[in-house]
Scaffold this motif. Sequence first.
Motif, PDB file in Angstrom:
ATOM      1  N   VAL A 205       0.833  -1.212   0.000  1.00 40.57           N
ATOM      2  CA  VAL A 205       0.000   0.000   0.000  1.00 40.57           C
ATOM      3  C   VAL A 205       0.869   1.264   0.000  1.00 40.57           C
ATOM      4  N   SER A 206       2.185   1.094  -0.224  1.00 41.50           N
ATOM      5  CA  SER A 206       3.092   2.242  -0.067  1.00 41.50           C
ATOM      6  C   SER A 206       2.748   3.383  -1.034  1.00 41.50           C
ATOM      7  N   ARG A 207       2.374   3.031  -2.268  1.00 41.22           N
ATOM      8  CA  ARG A 207       2.060   4.097  -3.233  1.00 41.22           C
ATOM      9  C   ARG A 207       0.803   4.855  -2.800  1.00 41.22           C
ATOM     10  N   LEU A 208      -0.188   4.110  -2.287  1.00 37.33           N
ATOM     11  CA  LEU A 208      -1.447   4.751  -1.885  1.00 37.33           C
ATOM     12  C   LEU A 208      -1.266   5.591  -0.619  1.00 37.33           C
ATOM     13  N   MET A 209      -0.360   5.153   0.247  1.00 40.40           N
ATOM     14  CA  MET A 209      -0.124   5.880   1.498  1.00 40.40           C
ATOM     15  C   MET A 209       0.678   7.156   1.245  1.00 40.40           C
ATOM     16  N   GLY A 210       1.589   7.109   0.257  1.00 41.33           N
ATOM     17  CA  GLY A 210       2.458   8.264   0.005  1.00 41.33           C
ATOM     18  C   GLY A 210       3.332   8.529   1.224  1.00 41.33           C
ATOM     19  N   ASP A 211       3.572   9.795   1.532  1.00 42.25           N
ATOM     20  CA  ASP A 211       4.448  10.082   2.673  1.00 42.25           C
ATOM     21  C   ASP A 211       3.650  10.389   3.942  1.00 42.25           C
ATOM     22  N   ARG A 212       2.398  10.003   3.969  1.00 41.42           N
ATOM     23  CA  ARG A 212       1.585  10.243   5.174  1.00 41.42           C
ATOM     24  C   ARG A 212       1.901   9.204   6.251  1.00 41.42           C
ATOM     25  N   ASN A 213       1.827   9.609   7.529  1.00 40.59           N
ATOM     26  CA  ASN A 213       1.957   8.661   8.642  1.00 40.59           C
ATOM     27  C   ASN A 213       0.583   8.548   9.293  1.00 40.59           C
ATOM     28  N   LEU A 214      -0.187   7.553   8.847  1.00 42.47           N
ATOM     29  CA  LEU A 214      -1.575   7.419   9.302  1.00 42.47           C
ATOM     30  C   LEU A 214      -1.699   6.198  10.211  1.00 42.47           C
ATOM     31  N   SER A 215      -2.066   6.443  11.463  1.00 38.34           N
ATOM     32  CA  SER A 215      -2.188   5.329  12.411  1.00 38.34           C
ATOM     33  C   SER A 215      -3.491   4.573  12.200  1.00 38.34           C
ATOM     34  N   VAL A 216      -4.573   5.321  12.074  1.00 41.07           N
ATOM     35  CA  VAL A 216      -5.888   4.711  11.831  1.00 41.07           C
ATOM     36  C   VAL A 216      -6.526   5.462  10.678  1.00 41.07           C
ATOM     37  N   VAL A 217      -7.080   4.714   9.740  1.00 42.45           N
ATOM     38  CA  VAL A 217      -7.734   5.329   8.576  1.00 42.45           C
ATOM     39  C   VAL A 217      -9.181   4.856   8.543  1.00 42.45           C
ATOM     40  N   TYR A 218     -10.101   5.730   8.894  1.00 40.82           N
ATOM     41  CA  TYR A 218     -11.518   5.388   8.757  1.00 40.82           C
ATOM     42  C   TYR A 218     -11.903   5.496   7.290  1.00 40.82           C
ATOM     43  N   VAL A 219     -12.703   4.530   6.846  1.00 35.93           N
ATOM     44  CA  VAL A 219     -13.131   4.534   5.443  1.00 35.93           C
ATOM     45  C   VAL A 219     -14.645   4.719   5.405  1.00 35.93           C
ATOM     46  N   PHE A 220     -15.076   5.796   4.777  1.00 32.36           N
ATOM     47  CA  PHE A 220     -16.510   6.013   4.560  1.00 32.36           C
ATOM     48  C   PHE A 220     -16.720   6.025   3.059  1.00 32.36           C
ATOM     49  N   GLY A 221     -16.672   4.839   2.481  1.00 33.13           N
ATOM     50  CA  GLY A 221     -16.845   4.752   1.040  1.00 33.13           C
ATOM     51  C   GLY A 221     -18.316   4.699   0.699  1.00 33.13           C
ATOM     52  N   PRO A 222     -18.630   4.784  -0.581  1.00 28.62           N
ATOM     53  CA  PRO A 222     -20.039   4.707  -0.979  1.00 28.62           C
ATOM     54  C   PRO A 222     -20.652   3.350  -0.632  1.00 28.62           C
ATOM     55  N   ARG A 223     -19.785   2.289  -0.572  1.00 29.00           N
ATOM     56  CA  ARG A 223     -20.336   0.948  -0.334  1.00 29.00           C
ATOM     57  C   ARG A 223     -19.860   0.288   0.946  1.00 29.00           C
ATOM     58  N   LEU A 224     -18.910   0.937   1.630  1.00 28.25           N
ATOM     59  CA  LEU A 224     -18.266   0.224   2.737  1.00 28.25           C
ATOM     60  C   LEU A 224     -17.834   1.196   3.833  1.00 28.25           C
ATOM     61  N   GLN A 225     -18.100   0.828   5.085  1.00 31.09           N
ATOM     62  CA  GLN A 225     -17.686   1.649   6.213  1.00 31.09           C
ATOM     63  C   GLN A 225     -16.865   0.788   7.181  1.00 31.09           C
ATOM     64  N   GLY A 226     -15.720   1.305   7.585  1.00 30.90           N
ATOM     65  CA  GLY A 226     -14.858   0.563   8.498  1.00 30.90           C
ATOM     66  C   GLY A 226     -13.574   1.323   8.754  1.00 30.90           C
ATOM     67  N   PHE A 227     -12.508   0.595   9.089  1.00 35.56           N
ATOM     68  CA  PHE A 227     -11.216   1.280   9.253  1.00 35.56           C
ATOM     69  C   PHE A 227     -10.042   0.359   8.966  1.00 35.56           C
ATOM     70  N   PHE A 228      -8.929   0.988   8.592  1.00 36.42           N
ATOM     71  CA  PHE A 228      -7.668   0.313   8.294  1.00 36.42           C
ATOM     72  C   PHE A 228      -6.633   0.592   9.369  1.00 36.42           C
TER      73      PHE A 228
END
Length: 541
Positions: A205-228
Amino acid sequence: MSHEDVPVLIVGGSLVGLSTAVFLGHHGVPSLVLERHRGTAIHPRAALVNQRTMETYRAVGLEEQIEEAAAREFVQNGAIVSVDSLGGNELDWYFRFINEGVEELSPSRRVFITQIGLEPVLLAAAERVGARIEYASEAASVEQDADGVNVVVRSRDGGEERTVRARYLVAADGAHSPIRERLGIRQLGHGSFSDSITIYFKADVSRLMGDRNLSVVYVFGPRLQGFFRFSIDLQAGFLVVNSTSDEGGARSVRIGEDMSTPTCVGYVREALGDPELPVEIENVQRWSASAEYAERLRDGRVFLAGDSAHVMPPTGGFGGNNGVQDGYDLAWKLAYVLDGRADESLLDTYDAERQPVGAFTTEQAYTRYVLRLDPSLGKDDLMPIVPEAPVELGYRHRSDAVLVGADDDETWEDPATPSGRPGFRAPHVPVAVDGVERSTLDLFGRDFVLLAGPEGEAWCAAARTAADSFGVPVHTHRIGADVADADGGLEAYGTGTAGAVLVRPDGFVAWRASASHPDPEDELTRALGAALGRGAAVAAG
Ligand SMILES: Cc1cc2nc3c(=O)[nH]c(=O)nc-3n(C[C@H](O)[C@H](O)[C@H](O)COP(=O)(O)OP(=O)(O)OC[C@H]3O[C@@H](n4cnc5c(N)ncnc54)[C@H](O)[C@@H]3O)c2cc1C
């Protein structure tokens, strides 16, 4: 059937059971921990260890070791964000850095470490302080009488069952706590509201993460809700899916009904925002997102701690932390009762203090879940959001062991403006103790401590007398004489020039006087007596 005796038996050797064993050992109490699994955690689960929990580990000398283990797993002090997908749009930043704005509140930092990384540190520490941990061992039955608890222990590898007799039992046996069920202790709260899944996967996932340091990523997609959450090398992670929506907008919270690999690969790709990315599914776990708390935490000689006492959704990262803090409250009380320094009635204060804190924290996690992940659950009866810092550091313990002033019914305060009132955590203030720079919190952790104002010598003398009469050590420090603060920070304790504050072994304020008193000995004897559950003995003379 063979027999053995232990002072405290802990059923469940996960995060809370192991922490409780460490805290008991720190107070000189050996324990036996029974754990059905064959070793420490194999799934990451909890990761955000909050400041209060780190303070408890600091008090037992584990803070540095945990920080080192944490740094091997995550780049620390990351952000918590929400996105429509990892590679898509950022929606909200809950924290730019998880320690943003709270650095001054504590000598300890919030740390990110999974249960896989943390539990081996706790296991080694528990063994060092005299605990015995038996894996692949199960408490098959629990029966108590007036003097103790009999537990039938069964090995998963077969062989003869044996009975262990304990003076007290801590049920750290998880959300479905068989012991709680057997005791018929009711659960209150909101029940289960999602049949969620956690998908453990490998993907770059390195390309998608880029240079961000994200500990928790909540996902509110059109079809899916959760976290990474992702591993430090960005080659693996897990995705929690709490709910999905179909094309017509109909929502499902019963995700566990389809845990097939193609479905899970689809979820991960969708949440990552790359429909082509190679994804390998390692494991899928089904669990119930619920918000419930036991109506009481004590039944005779049995105490509920951790998820058996309260289970909450991961929103906020409070669940495991709250459980560790249960163990911290209970351990010193058991130690003091076991060797006769405190009266048995002190153990009632565990329920009085921790049950409301568990309920409050569960409601806070639930509110965050509804507002962040599933507003369809209804917003009408939600407890209003209290910010993270007060939930973590600013809750209050109320019981007969804490002498709270009349009309003072506040249940939490902002730790940025601590009051030093009885029932609250004694505030962190940077001080010099005998010329060495420390936190006030480093004065606490094993014995009672009296901190007196600059003209509070009479309180120190009274503390020594009260300590002698109860046979309990009380360490005394006078502001300005033994403990110096450069910029008046100790005013947070509210002792004024001639008052004093009595702090318990768990770092909570038991009693405070904001001025001198005509009979300090009597007053302090009353306070220490109450803090030890020996108030009645004091009253009877
Ligand atoms: C995806 C996810 C993310 C989370 N993130 C966070 C977070 O960031 N921060 C946080 O604080 N919390 C978090 N949590 C919550 C946290 O994981 C739990 O609160 C915590 O693990 C509870 O620990 P426990 O020791 O009370 O219970 P458990 O971990 O459930 O342990 C109970 C143990 O008891 C054992 N057991 C049960 N019955 C018996 C028996 N009869 N004999 C022997 N052993 C027995 C079980 O085998 C088990 O190991 C998260 C949870 C999930 C699912």
